[in-house]
Design an enzyme around this catalytic site. Structure first.
Site, PDB file in Angstrom:
ATOM      1  CE  LYS A  99      31.025  -7.359 -61.713  1.00  0.00           C
ATOM      2  NZ  LYS A  99      29.801  -7.472 -60.897  1.00  0.00           N
ATOM      3  CD  GLU A 121      25.084 -12.495 -64.289  1.00  0.00           C
ATOM      4  OE1 GLU A 121      25.038 -13.748 -64.184  1.00  0.00           O
ATOM      5  OE2 GLU A 121      25.655 -11.785 -63.456  1.00  0.00           O
ATOM      6  CB  SER A 388      35.139  -1.578 -58.768  1.00  0.00           C
ATOM      7  OG  SER A 388      34.565  -0.664 -59.678  1.00  0.00           O
TER       8      SER A 388
END
Lengths: 406, 267
Positions: A99, A121, A388
Site C-alpha cells: 500500500k 478509507e 502483498s
C-alpha cells in the site's frame, strides 16, 4: 475496441476519460467534478515531470526500502513438486504491505497541489497505516475512515494509525466495512474539497484514480520482471495475486501485459464458498454496475442494491473491483479465480511453516491458489506470487478462528 | 410539452415559484409514501422528487442515508418505486414526478428497460446523482425519446463551461445544490446563491431549482425570490425520523412545514 486489445497492440488503456472499454469512467456527484479535473491535471503533469519522478524514486528507495526482493521459495516449491514459486516480497516494505508505494506517490502529489489535509478509507488498515505514515512524515492532517466491523477486527492497525497522529473515524452505516468507509470518505471530500486530498488505496474510484494508483503500484511488476530475468534468465509463466480492489494485482500485472506468454491470475475471496453467497468475488460471481465513481463488476441484487460481502480478510471484503480488472477479465488477458477462507488459512500456514514467512490473510489467498496451480505445472516453470503484505495484523483473527488464546 | 415544462410555464404565467419536496420512497414504510405524495400536492407542492433508496448513498448526509436504510429494510428498491409512481399517477395526472437516486439500480435494470418502465409509470424526470453529463448520453437519449427529462445537478464550484454542457444534455430544470457537501448539511448562504444564479442564468435558459440547506419558510421565501423552484428534502425527512413511533404525526408536521413554505413563497 479491437485496436486496443491487449494482445493485439501495445496496451494503452485507459482512454482520456478513464475508460477501460465499457468500464471505469467518472461517475460522481457534480461537486466532485472540479476536484477530479484538478487532480487529473496534476497527475498528468507530474507523472512526466523528471523532478517529481526523481523525488518519488528516492522516497521509494530510502523510505520504503525498495526494491523489494524476489525470493525463490525453494523448499516450498520442492515440497509441492511442481512449478518454481517466487515471492515478490512487498511484505518487507516499510509499514508491511504494498500500500505504501501508492501513498508515497499520492502524498507527493498532494504536496505539489498545496493540499493540507489528507483523508483515506481503509479495510484491513494497511492503507490507513500507509496513509497515516506519509501524512506524519509530511506534517499533514490525516483522517482515516474505517468500517466499525473492521475497526474491531484490525485493532492493532487502528492503534498504529493513532500513534502516527491520524484521526480514525469508525463508520457505522451500511455493512460497516470497506465500502461504507469509502462512502464516508467521499462525503468528507465533497464537504472539504478546497484543502483536502483524498488518497484512495486501490485501483477503483473515478478516473484518474484507477490509472494513477496502478501507475504508482506498477513498480512491483517492473522490479519483478527484471528480477526474474536476472535470477532465472527468463520471464515467469504465471503471475498470481489476490484481488480485493486489485491494486497489488494490477501493480504486478501491468508491466507484463504485453508479454503474451505470461499468464495473469487474480484471486478473489470466496469467503464461505461462492455457492453460499457469502463471499467477496464480483469478478467470479457478480455483474457490471456503477459504484464509487466507476463502472465495474459488482455484487448487487436485482434492484441494484449492493450486497453485503464476506471474507476472513478485511482487505478483500469489498463488493466491487478496479475497472481495469473487469476489462482484463472480459478480454481474457487475465483470469480470475477464487479461494475460500478455509483454503486461505491453509495457504497461510503452509508458507509460515515451509519458508518462515508469515503472510497477510489477503496474500494467503494468492498463496493458496499458487499451491493448486504449481502442482499442475512443470518443475522448470515459474510462478511469481505477489506477497502483498505481512501477517502480523491478522494474528488476532487467526487465533480467534482457530480457538487459540494466549 | 412535457409535464415539467408545462408546470414551469404555468408557474411563470402566474408569477409563482415551484415548491419541490423530496422524500425517500418507502420511508418509514412502503404504504406511507403514495398518500403522503398526494397530501404534499394538496399542501402546495408543484413538483415531487421521489428518492429511490440506495444501499450506498455517497452524496447524502446522515438524514437521507437513514431514510434509505429504513426503506431498504422493507425491500423498497427501484422496481417498487416505479410501481409507487404508477399508483400516484392513477389519481394525479397533473403533478410532475421526478425520480432521484443513484445510477446503479438503473444500470442493473438496464437503461432501455428502465426507460420503458419509467414511461409506463408516467414518470416525468430522472435525476441521477452520480451520472455527470459526460457519461449520460446513452441514458439521456433513451429517456428523451420517451418524453422524460434528465435533470442535472449544479454545484457551487461548477463553471460556465459545465453549465452549458448540462444545458445541452439536460432538460426540465437544473437543480442547483447550494452547498458544498452532502444533503442536510450546514446553513445556506443566500447571498452566495443569488450571485451563483446570475452565472447559471447567463449560461442556460432552463428553470433552476435550488436545494440543499432549505430548512424553513423564511429560507424558502428568500430562495424563491431569485430561483424558479425551491427543493426541500432533509428538513421533511427529519420529521419522519423524529416521529418514528408516530408516522401520522410526521405526516402532519411535513404538511404543516410545506404549507408554511408555500405561504411564505407566495406572499
Amino acid at each position: 475496441m479491437t485496436d486496443k486489445h491487449p494482445l493485439g497492440h501495445k496496451y494503452d488503456m485507459p482512454d482520456a476519460r478513464g475508460h477501460f472499454g465499457p468500464y471505469g469512467g467518472i461517475f460522481v456527484a457534480e461537486t466532485l467534478m472540479p476536484a477530479i479535473t484538478e487532480l487529473n491535471e496534476a497527475y498528468q503533469r507530474y507523472l512526466k515531470d523528471p523532478e517529481f519522478i526523481a523525488e518519488l524514486d528516492a522516497d521509494l528507495r530510502d523510505y520504503v526500502g525498495r526494491p523489494s526482493p524476489l525470493y525463490h521459495a525453494q523448499r516450498w516449491s520442492r515440497e509441492l513438486g511442481g512449478a518454481q514459486i517466487y515471492l515478490k516480497r512487498e511484505d518487507l516494505n516499510h509499514t508491511g504491505a504494498h500500500k505504501v508505494n501508492n501513498t508515497v506517490g499520492q502524498a507527493l502529489l498532494a504536496k505539489r497541489m498545496g493540499k493540507t489535509r489528507i483523508i483515506a478509507e481503509t479495510g484491513a488498515g494497511q492503507h490507513g497505516v500507509a496513509t497515516a505514515t506519509v501524512a506524519a512524515r509530511l506534517g499533514l492532517e490525516c483522517v482515516v475512515y474505517m468500517g466499525a466491523v473492521d475497526v474491531a477486527r484490525q485493532a492493532l492497525n487502528v492503534y498504529r494509525m493513532k500513534l502516527l497522529g491520524a484521526t480514525v473515524v469508525p463508520v457505522e452505516s451500511g455493512s460497516k466495512t470497506l465500502k461504507d468507509a469509502l462512502n464516508e470518505a467521499m462525503r468528507d471530500w465533497v464537504t472539504n474539497i478546497d484543502n483536502t486530498f483524498y488518497i484512495i488505496g486501490t485501483v477503483a474510484g473515478p478516473h484518474p484514480y484507477p490509472a494513477m494508483v496502478r501507475d504508482f503500484q506498477a513498480v512491483i511488476g517492473r522490479e519483478a520482471r527484471q528480477q526474474c530475468l536476472d535470477q532465472a534468465g527468463k520471464l515467469p509463466d504465471a503471475l498470481v495475486a489476490c484481488v480485493g480492489g486489485g491494486s497489488n494485482a494490477i501493480g504486478l500485472f501491468y508491466p507484463f501485459i504485453d508479454d503474451a506468454s505470461v499468464k495473469m491470475i487474480g484471486v478473489e475471496a470466496a469467503g464461505d464458498g461462492i455457492e453460499t453467497g457469502r463471499h467477496s468475488a464480483p469478478l467470479s460471481a457478480g455483474r457490471p454496475g456503477v459504484l464509487h465513481g466507476n463502472r465495474t463488476y459488482l455484487m448487487a441484487d436485482d434492484d441494484g442494491e449492493i450486497i453485503e460481502t464476506h471474507s476472513i480478510s478485511a482487505g478483500l471484503d469489498y463488493p466491487g473491483v478496479g475497472p481495469e480488472h473487469s476489462w482484463l477479465k472480459d478480454t481474457g488477458r487475465a483470469e480470475y479465480v477464487s479461494i475460500t477462507d478455509e483454503e486461505a488459512l491453509q495457504g497461510f500456514h503452509a508458507l509460515t511453516r515451509m519458508e518462515g514467512i508469515i503472510p497477510a490473510l489477503e496474500s494467503s489467498h494468492a498463496l493458496a491458489y499458487a499451491i493448486k496451480l504449481a502442482q499442475t505445472m512443470r518443475k522448470d516453470q515459474i510462478i511469481i506470487v505477489n506477497l502483498s503484505g505481512r501477517g502480523d495484523k491478522d494474528m488476532h483473527t487467526i487465533m480467534q478462528r482457530e480457538g487459540i488464546s494466549l | 410539452m412535457s409535464r415539467l415544462a408545462n408546470k414551469f410555464a404555468e408557474l411563470k404565467a402566474s408569477g409563482r415559484k415551484a415548491l419541490i419536496p423530496f422524500v425517500t420512497a418507502g420511508d418509514p414504510y412502503p404504504e406511507f409514501t403514495v398518500p403522503l405524495l398526494h397530501e404534499m400536492v394538496a399542501a402546495g407542492a408543484d413538483i415531487i422528487e421521489l428518492g429511490v433508496p440506495f444501499s450506498d448513498p455517497m452524496a447524502d448526509g446522515p438524514v437521507i442515508q437513514r431514510a434509505s436504510e429504513r426503506a431498504l429494510e422493507h425491500h423498497v428498491g427501484l422496481r417498487k418505486v416505479l410501481s409507487m409512481a404508477m399508483e400516484f399517477r392513477k389519481t394525479d395526472q397533473a403533478t410532475p414526478l421526478v425520480l432521484m437516486g443513484y445510477l446503479n439500480p438503473i444500470e442493473i435494470m438496464g437503461y432501455e428497460a428502465f426507460a420503458n418502465a419509467a414511461q409506463r409509470a408516467e414518470v416525468d424526470g430522472v435525476l441521477t446523482v452520480d451520472l455527470p453529463p459526460e457519461e449520460a448520453e446513452d441514458c439521456v437519449g433513451l429517456l428523451r425519446d420517451r418524453g422524460i427529462d434528465q435533470i442535472f445537478l449544479l454545484a457551487p464550484n461548477t463553471n460556465a463551461e459545465r453549465i452549458q454542457k448540462m444545458d445541452a444534455v439536460g432538460s426540465g430544470y437544473l437543480y442547483y445544490v447550494s452547498l458544498k457537501g452532502v444533503t442536510g448539511a450546514g446553513h445556506l448562504d443566500t447571498a452566495d446563491v443569488e450571485e451563483k444564479l446570475q452565472l447559471i442564468r447567463a449560461n442556460t435558459g432552463l428553470p433552476v431549482g435550488v436545494g440543499f440547506g432549505v430548512k424553513d419558510a423564511e429560507t424558502a421565501k428568500t430562495i424563491a425570490s431569485t430561483a424558479d423552484g425551491v427543493v426541500v428534502g432533509s428538513a421533511l425527512i427529519s420529521k419522519i425520523e423524529a416521529n418514528l413511533d408516530d408516522p401520522q404525526q410526521a405526516r402532519h408536521e411535513i404538511i404543516a412545514l410545506l404549507k408554511s413554505m408555500r405561504q411564505a413563497m407566495d406572499s
